[in-house]
Design an enzyme around this catalytic site. Sequence first.
Site, PDB file in Angstrom:
ATOM      1  N   LYS A 256      13.706 -49.778 -65.050  1.00 26.49           N
ATOM      2  CA  LYS A 256      14.284 -51.102 -64.757  1.00 26.49           C
ATOM      3  C   LYS A 256      13.411 -52.146 -65.430  1.00 26.49           C
ATOM      4  O   LYS A 256      12.225 -51.923 -65.648  1.00 26.49           O
ATOM      5  CB  LYS A 256      14.275 -51.354 -63.244  1.00 26.49           C
TER       6      LYS A 256
ATOM      7  N   HIS B 227      10.947 -57.771 -64.131  1.00 30.79           N
ATOM      8  CA  HIS B 227      11.504 -59.117 -64.036  1.00 30.79           C
ATOM      9  C   HIS B 227      10.521 -60.091 -63.421  1.00 30.79           C
ATOM     10  O   HIS B 227       9.393 -59.725 -63.075  1.00 30.79           O
ATOM     11  CB  HIS B 227      12.852 -59.110 -63.326  1.00 30.79           C
TER      12      HIS B 227
ATOM     13  N   HIS C 129       8.573 -59.283 -60.227  1.00 29.68           N
ATOM     14  CA  HIS C 129       7.410 -58.406 -60.418  1.00 29.68           C
ATOM     15  C   HIS C 129       6.255 -59.174 -61.044  1.00 29.68           C
ATOM     16  O   HIS C 129       5.096 -58.892 -60.773  1.00 29.68           O
ATOM     17  CB  HIS C 129       7.774 -57.206 -61.291  1.00 29.68           C
TER      18      HIS C 129
HETATM   19  N1  ARG Z   1       8.968 -51.026 -56.437  1.00 30.95           N
HETATM   20  C1  ARG Z   1       9.297 -51.936 -55.394  1.00 30.95           C
HETATM   21  C2  ARG Z   1      10.242 -53.028 -55.903  1.00 30.95           C
HETATM   22  O1  ARG Z   1      10.299 -53.279 -57.077  1.00 30.95           O
HETATM   23  C3  ARG Z   1       8.086 -52.603 -54.831  1.00 30.95           C
HETATM   24  C4  ARG Z   1       7.108 -51.652 -54.220  1.00 30.95           C
HETATM   25  C5  ARG Z   1       6.342 -52.293 -53.165  1.00 30.95           C
HETATM   26  N2  ARG Z   1       5.302 -51.475 -52.625  1.00 30.95           N
HETATM   27  C6  ARG Z   1       5.422 -50.614 -51.657  1.00 30.95           C
HETATM   28  N3  ARG Z   1       4.360 -49.955 -51.265  1.00 30.95           N
HETATM   29  N4  ARG Z   1       6.561 -50.400 -51.072  1.00 30.95           N
HETATM   30  O2  ARG Z   1      10.929 -53.640 -55.115  1.00 30.95           O
END
Ligand code: ARG
Length: 586
Positions: free
Chosen positions: A133, A136, A139
């Site tokens: 993905k 964006h 992030h």
């Molecule tokens: N990958 C997830 C997202 O883009 C965020 C991860 C956050 N960290 C976690 N330990 N859940 O929404």
Amino acid sequence: MNMMVRELIAKWLHQNAPYLEASEYRNLIAFPPRPEMGDYALPCFQLAAGLRKPPPQIATDIAGKLNSSAYPEYVDKIEIQGGYLNFFINRNWFCNLTIDLTERITEKKRATAADENSGRVVLVEYSSPNIAKPFHVGHAFSTVLGQALANIYSFAGYEVVRLNHLGDYGTQFGKLIVAWEKWGNEERLQADPINELLTIYVRFHDEAKDDPQLEIEAREQFRALEEGSPKQFALWKKFREISLQEFTRVYERLGIAFDDYSGESFYSPLIPGVVDELAEKGLLEDSEGAKIVRLDDESLPPCIILKSDGSTIYASRDIAAAIYRYDKWNFFKNIYVVGLPQKLHFQQVFAVLDKAGYAMAKDCRHVGFGLVRLPEGKLSTREGEVIYLENLLDEAVEKTRAMVLANAEQRNIDMTETEMDAIAENVGVGAIVFTFLCNGRERDIVFRWEDILDFDGDTGPYLQYTVSRCRSILRRAEEADLLHSTLKLDSHIDDGYLIGDVAWAVISAMAQFERAVNQAIEENEPSHLSRQLLAVARSYNKFYNDYPILRADTQDRNFGLILTRTIDNLLSLGLELLGIAPVERM
Ligand code: ARG
């Protein structure tokens, strides 16, 4: 620094007027809002009840006791104003102290109290984009905020571990494998990996609307992946690696590296153990075929641990990850820099850990942040109008370059193309980074180029400009051989030197640096540091405008140069902590 002075005044008060313990005095002492009210003030209102006297009388009484002893070197005078006792600090004494301390912390890049925190492990999890993905702007917020926090903790002496919890697992990988087998193209993948993966993923969703068979296939593919079938595993690994390569390009641009990239896939195999543990502890319940932990006592909805088809989900991976991290690092704090929409998710995860008897649950923190918007509306991946961080950075750099060029032409500065590119890159990227850090993190951000790149505004470029101004003054002083004869000898300010209000404002702002760092840590809020740096830069620029440093007489010039050097060091350190590279000139 002024914490230290507060400490000293509190002791002095306690010795001469022992109505309160020194620590109690210290807690009462405040910073007055205006210079004519002194540098520190003791409000006497809380003493009134105990002493059965009106506050102004108490102030007079204490002042009398203090006046009968000799003033310590750091106090110039005390004044009674209503119920307040105001303290005026000896400016030279404080100035020397502040400059000394600032030089020490900027040189070592370590906070004064850093030793207290050594050996305390702070995990900062940030960025955590999803494989296949786009990276964006949401992030980007996590990336920039997390990086600043990690830097600040590290400066404060903590042992920081930077974690990137990659979103590299879940049922969507079943879909991606199906989509790849049907429509994937190796050439396009190599040319523009994330775009190709995103395109086929979107196509999967489009076609699945009319073809339910696709979803079934995707589930099968994901199950095969979970069971470790070589073909599915190889594809997943390829997607992961190629995505990480893309992300790394942005990380390098931001000067970021992580200690650990274990993502959701790493923690997935640990889930069965966690499920057993939760069952043993009697926490697991059946609910329509799924396994859940009830969190009624916490007034939270139940946390789903296993779905009805037996597959695991996001929350269980996070529970497993927290336990793993605690076993491995015995953390002092475990911080998750993730958007506010995931607030409930983290409340549930921490609540399950707590219910399962993990005392470390109270050391886990979700550090949330707001949405990022362009003036047009919410940025979203689903609508297909993705804002890539890279594009945003490119645009900032391009716009900055035009401004730097105009500036150079206007002021007749000779700059090579290469230097101009380097400046534009640092300042443009710094402008974006600062935008994420200058306000309270829970507030939404609206991107407006006029604001972000305003060289006089509350911006990254403004701070960088101030640093480059300091460096230019120091360069010119060096060229005129003024540095060797003065600065390198002794950085102290002569006893009789008169420090005016404008210079005093610079010193006072400078002295707040560590307080801002501490606040940033207490609230996991780097904007305390950003605001502090802006205050330092504003006060210094006013000083610069009022005093022609290089044209002043020797004493004033020395003082101005000492101040300039210390401000340069302090702002450079501050920018570095925020994740912004200073520039020599711009
Ligand atoms: N990958 C997830 C997202 O883009 C965020 C991860 C956050 N960290 C976690 N330990 N859940 O929404």
